[in-house]
Design a protein around this motif. Structure first.
Motif, PDB file in Angstrom:
ATOM      1  N   LYS A  66       0.812  -1.214   0.000  1.00  0.00           N
ATOM      2  CA  LYS A  66       0.000   0.000   0.000  1.00  0.00           C
ATOM      3  C   LYS A  66       0.850   1.271   0.000  1.00  0.00           C
ATOM      4  O   LYS A  66       0.325   2.353  -0.236  1.00  0.00           O
ATOM      5  N   LEU A  67       2.135   1.147   0.260  1.00  0.00           N
ATOM      6  CA  LEU A  67       3.005   2.317   0.280  1.00  0.00           C
ATOM      7  C   LEU A  67       3.187   2.846  -1.131  1.00  0.00           C
ATOM      8  O   LEU A  67       3.401   2.084  -2.077  1.00  0.00           O
ATOM      9  N   HIS A  68       3.104   4.152  -1.276  1.00  0.00           N
ATOM     10  CA  HIS A  68       3.293   4.775  -2.580  1.00  0.00           C
ATOM     11  C   HIS A  68       4.778   4.993  -2.820  1.00  0.00           C
ATOM     12  O   HIS A  68       5.552   5.153  -1.887  1.00  0.00           O
ATOM     13  N   HIS A  69       5.140   5.002  -4.067  1.00  0.00           N
ATOM     14  CA  HIS A  69       6.526   5.239  -4.445  1.00  0.00           C
ATOM     15  C   HIS A  69       6.559   6.370  -5.464  1.00  0.00           C
ATOM     16  O   HIS A  69       5.569   6.661  -6.121  1.00  0.00           O
ATOM     17  N   GLY A  70       7.709   6.976  -5.618  1.00  0.00           N
ATOM     18  CA  GLY A  70       7.857   8.022  -6.618  1.00  0.00           C
ATOM     19  C   GLY A  70       7.431   9.377  -6.086  1.00  0.00           C
ATOM     20  O   GLY A  70       7.155   9.552  -4.898  1.00  0.00           O
ATOM     21  N   PRO A  71       7.350  10.332  -6.981  1.00  0.00           N
ATOM     22  CA  PRO A  71       6.998  11.700  -6.548  1.00  0.00           C
ATOM     23  C   PRO A  71       5.529  11.798  -6.147  1.00  0.00           C
ATOM     24  O   PRO A  71       4.673  11.115  -6.702  1.00  0.00           O
ATOM     25  N   GLY A  72       5.272  12.615  -5.166  1.00  0.00           N
ATOM     26  CA  GLY A  72       3.903  12.845  -4.732  1.00  0.00           C
ATOM     27  C   GLY A  72       3.199  13.851  -5.630  1.00  0.00           C
ATOM     28  O   GLY A  72       3.819  14.515  -6.461  1.00  0.00           O
ATOM     29  N   LEU A  73       1.917  13.946  -5.463  1.00  0.00           N
ATOM     30  CA  LEU A  73       1.121  14.897  -6.231  1.00  0.00           C
ATOM     31  C   LEU A  73       1.119  16.260  -5.550  1.00  0.00           C
ATOM     32  O   LEU A  73       1.247  16.352  -4.331  1.00  0.00           O
TER      33      LEU A  73
ATOM     34  N   GLY B 254       5.481   9.961  -2.282  1.00  0.00           N
ATOM     35  CA  GLY B 254       4.415   9.405  -3.101  1.00  0.00           C
ATOM     36  C   GLY B 254       3.016   9.759  -2.647  1.00  0.00           C
ATOM     37  O   GLY B 254       2.048   9.114  -3.056  1.00  0.00           O
ATOM     38  N   VAL B 255       2.878  10.794  -1.814  1.00  0.00           N
ATOM     39  CA  VAL B 255       1.568  11.168  -1.279  1.00  0.00           C
ATOM     40  C   VAL B 255       0.618  11.515  -2.418  1.00  0.00           C
ATOM     41  O   VAL B 255       1.006  12.108  -3.412  1.00  0.00           O
ATOM     42  N   ARG B 256      -0.636  11.078  -2.285  1.00  0.00           N
ATOM     43  CA  ARG B 256      -1.625  11.311  -3.330  1.00  0.00           C
ATOM     44  C   ARG B 256      -2.873  12.008  -2.798  1.00  0.00           C
ATOM     45  O   ARG B 256      -3.704  12.463  -3.571  1.00  0.00           O
ATOM     46  N   LEU B 257      -3.013  12.070  -1.477  1.00  0.00           N
ATOM     47  CA  LEU B 257      -4.206  12.660  -0.871  1.00  0.00           C
ATOM     48  C   LEU B 257      -3.832  13.749   0.118  1.00  0.00           C
ATOM     49  O   LEU B 257      -2.793  13.668   0.774  1.00  0.00           O
ATOM     50  N   CYS B 258      -4.727  14.727   0.276  1.00  0.00           N
ATOM     51  CA  CYS B 258      -4.550  15.735   1.319  1.00  0.00           C
ATOM     52  C   CYS B 258      -4.845  15.072   2.673  1.00  0.00           C
ATOM     53  O   CYS B 258      -5.337  13.949   2.736  1.00  0.00           O
ATOM     54  N   VAL B 259      -4.554  15.786   3.737  1.00  0.00           N
ATOM     55  CA  VAL B 259      -4.730  15.221   5.075  1.00  0.00           C
ATOM     56  C   VAL B 259      -6.187  14.825   5.322  1.00  0.00           C
ATOM     57  O   VAL B 259      -6.477  13.739   5.830  1.00  0.00           O
ATOM     58  N   SER B 260      -7.120  15.678   4.936  1.00  0.00           N
ATOM     59  CA  SER B 260      -8.540  15.394   5.172  1.00  0.00           C
ATOM     60  C   SER B 260      -8.990  14.132   4.450  1.00  0.00           C
ATOM     61  O   SER B 260      -9.638  13.256   5.034  1.00  0.00           O
ATOM     62  N   CYS B 261      -8.652  14.012   3.179  1.00  0.00           N
ATOM     63  CA  CYS B 261      -9.064  12.829   2.408  1.00  0.00           C
ATOM     64  C   CYS B 261      -8.358  11.568   2.914  1.00  0.00           C
ATOM     65  O   CYS B 261      -8.936  10.489   2.922  1.00  0.00           O
ATOM     66  N   GLN B 262      -7.093  11.721   3.343  1.00  0.00           N
ATOM     67  CA  GLN B 262      -6.359  10.579   3.876  1.00  0.00           C
ATOM     68  C   GLN B 262      -7.006  10.084   5.162  1.00  0.00           C
ATOM     69  O   GLN B 262      -7.111   8.876   5.390  1.00  0.00           O
ATOM     70  N   GLU B 263      -7.461  10.990   6.013  1.00  0.00           N
ATOM     71  CA  GLU B 263      -8.130  10.598   7.251  1.00  0.00           C
ATOM     72  C   GLU B 263      -9.409   9.820   6.956  1.00  0.00           C
ATOM     73  O   GLU B 263      -9.697   8.817   7.610  1.00  0.00           O
ATOM     74  N   VAL B 264     -10.176  10.274   5.971  1.00  0.00           N
ATOM     75  CA  VAL B 264     -11.403   9.580   5.594  1.00  0.00           C
ATOM     76  C   VAL B 264     -11.080   8.172   5.095  1.00  0.00           C
ATOM     77  O   VAL B 264     -11.716   7.196   5.492  1.00  0.00           O
ATOM     78  N   GLN B 265     -10.062   8.063   4.261  1.00  0.00           N
ATOM     79  CA  GLN B 265      -9.675   6.753   3.725  1.00  0.00           C
ATOM     80  C   GLN B 265      -9.172   5.830   4.835  1.00  0.00           C
ATOM     81  O   GLN B 265      -9.527   4.657   4.885  1.00  0.00           O
ATOM     82  N   ASP B 266      -8.347   6.346   5.737  1.00  0.00           N
ATOM     83  CA  ASP B 266      -7.827   5.538   6.845  1.00  0.00           C
ATOM     84  C   ASP B 266      -8.955   5.040   7.745  1.00  0.00           C
ATOM     85  O   ASP B 266      -8.950   3.890   8.190  1.00  0.00           O
ATOM     86  N   ARG B 267      -9.923   5.912   8.014  1.00  0.00           N
ATOM     87  CA  ARG B 267     -11.059   5.527   8.847  1.00  0.00           C
ATOM     88  C   ARG B 267     -11.858   4.406   8.187  1.00  0.00           C
ATOM     89  O   ARG B 267     -12.233   3.430   8.830  1.00  0.00           O
ATOM     90  N   ALA B 268     -12.091   4.530   6.887  1.00  0.00           N
ATOM     91  CA  ALA B 268     -12.852   3.502   6.161  1.00  0.00           C
ATOM     92  C   ALA B 268     -12.104   2.172   6.141  1.00  0.00           C
ATOM     93  O   ALA B 268     -12.705   1.109   6.304  1.00  0.00           O
ATOM     94  N   GLU B 269     -10.790   2.217   5.974  1.00  0.00           N
ATOM     95  CA  GLU B 269      -9.994   0.987   5.960  1.00  0.00           C
ATOM     96  C   GLU B 269      -9.947   0.330   7.326  1.00  0.00           C
ATOM     97  O   GLU B 269      -9.984  -0.889   7.426  1.00  0.00           O
ATOM     98  N   SER B 270      -9.856   1.125   8.391  1.00  0.00           N
ATOM     99  CA  SER B 270      -9.765   0.538   9.728  1.00  0.00           C
ATOM    100  C   SER B 270     -11.081  -0.107  10.153  1.00  0.00           C
ATOM    101  O   SER B 270     -11.091  -1.074  10.910  1.00  0.00           O
ATOM    102  N   GLU B 271     -12.202   0.418   9.650  1.00  0.00           N
ATOM    103  CA  GLU B 271     -13.497  -0.173   9.994  1.00  0.00           C
ATOM    104  C   GLU B 271     -13.693  -1.527   9.334  1.00  0.00           C
ATOM    105  O   GLU B 271     -14.422  -2.370   9.840  1.00  0.00           O
ATOM    106  N   SER B 272     -13.033  -1.759   8.225  1.00  0.00           N
ATOM    107  CA  SER B 272     -13.208  -3.017   7.514  1.00  0.00           C
ATOM    108  C   SER B 272     -11.919  -3.826   7.450  1.00  0.00           C
ATOM    109  O   SER B 272     -11.690  -4.567   6.510  1.00  0.00           O
ATOM    110  N   SER B 273     -11.074  -3.673   8.456  1.00  0.00           N
ATOM    111  CA  SER B 273      -9.766  -4.335   8.408  1.00  0.00           C
ATOM    112  C   SER B 273      -9.868  -5.846   8.561  1.00  0.00           C
ATOM    113  O   SER B 273      -9.021  -6.574   8.085  1.00  0.00           O
ATOM    114  N   GLY B 274     -10.877  -6.349   9.261  1.00  0.00           N
ATOM    115  CA  GLY B 274     -11.050  -7.788   9.379  1.00  0.00           C
ATOM    116  C   GLY B 274     -10.221  -8.447  10.465  1.00  0.00           C
ATOM    117  O   GLY B 274     -10.242  -9.660  10.604  1.00  0.00           O
TER     118      GLY B 274
END
Length: 88
Positions: free
Chosen positions: A29-36, A56-76
């Protein structure tokens, strides 16, 4: 002591395999290369400090927080269960 078909260290091997799989999944899941310079979700500018801190960052802090929250809820993962419940 005989344990049937499983070897004496079968439980430890299963734990090790689970940990190795989790490490591989996290590394993939780690990004590589230049970020956006702009977030790919909301098009907000990504500060230079964040781009330097997170290669390799692709999201702003706000969008990253939303994505992290969604992933942690369905981590299994059963983080509160006993060791035995995690081995099934």
């Amino acid at each position: 002591m005989a344990t049937g078909w499983a070897g004496d260290d079968a439980v430890q091997e299963q734990i090790d395999a689970t940990v190795e799989d989790a490490i591989k999944r996290a590394r993939s899941k780690l990004h590589h290369g230049p970020g956006l310079e702009r977030c790919e979700e909301c098009d907000a500018p990504i500060p230079e400090a964040r781009r330097k801190a997170v290669p390799g960052v692709r999201l702003c802090v706000s969008c990253q927080e939303v994505q992290d929250r969604a992933e942690s809820e369905s981590s299994g993962y059963n983080r509160r269960g006993s060791k035995d419940s995690q081995l099934r």
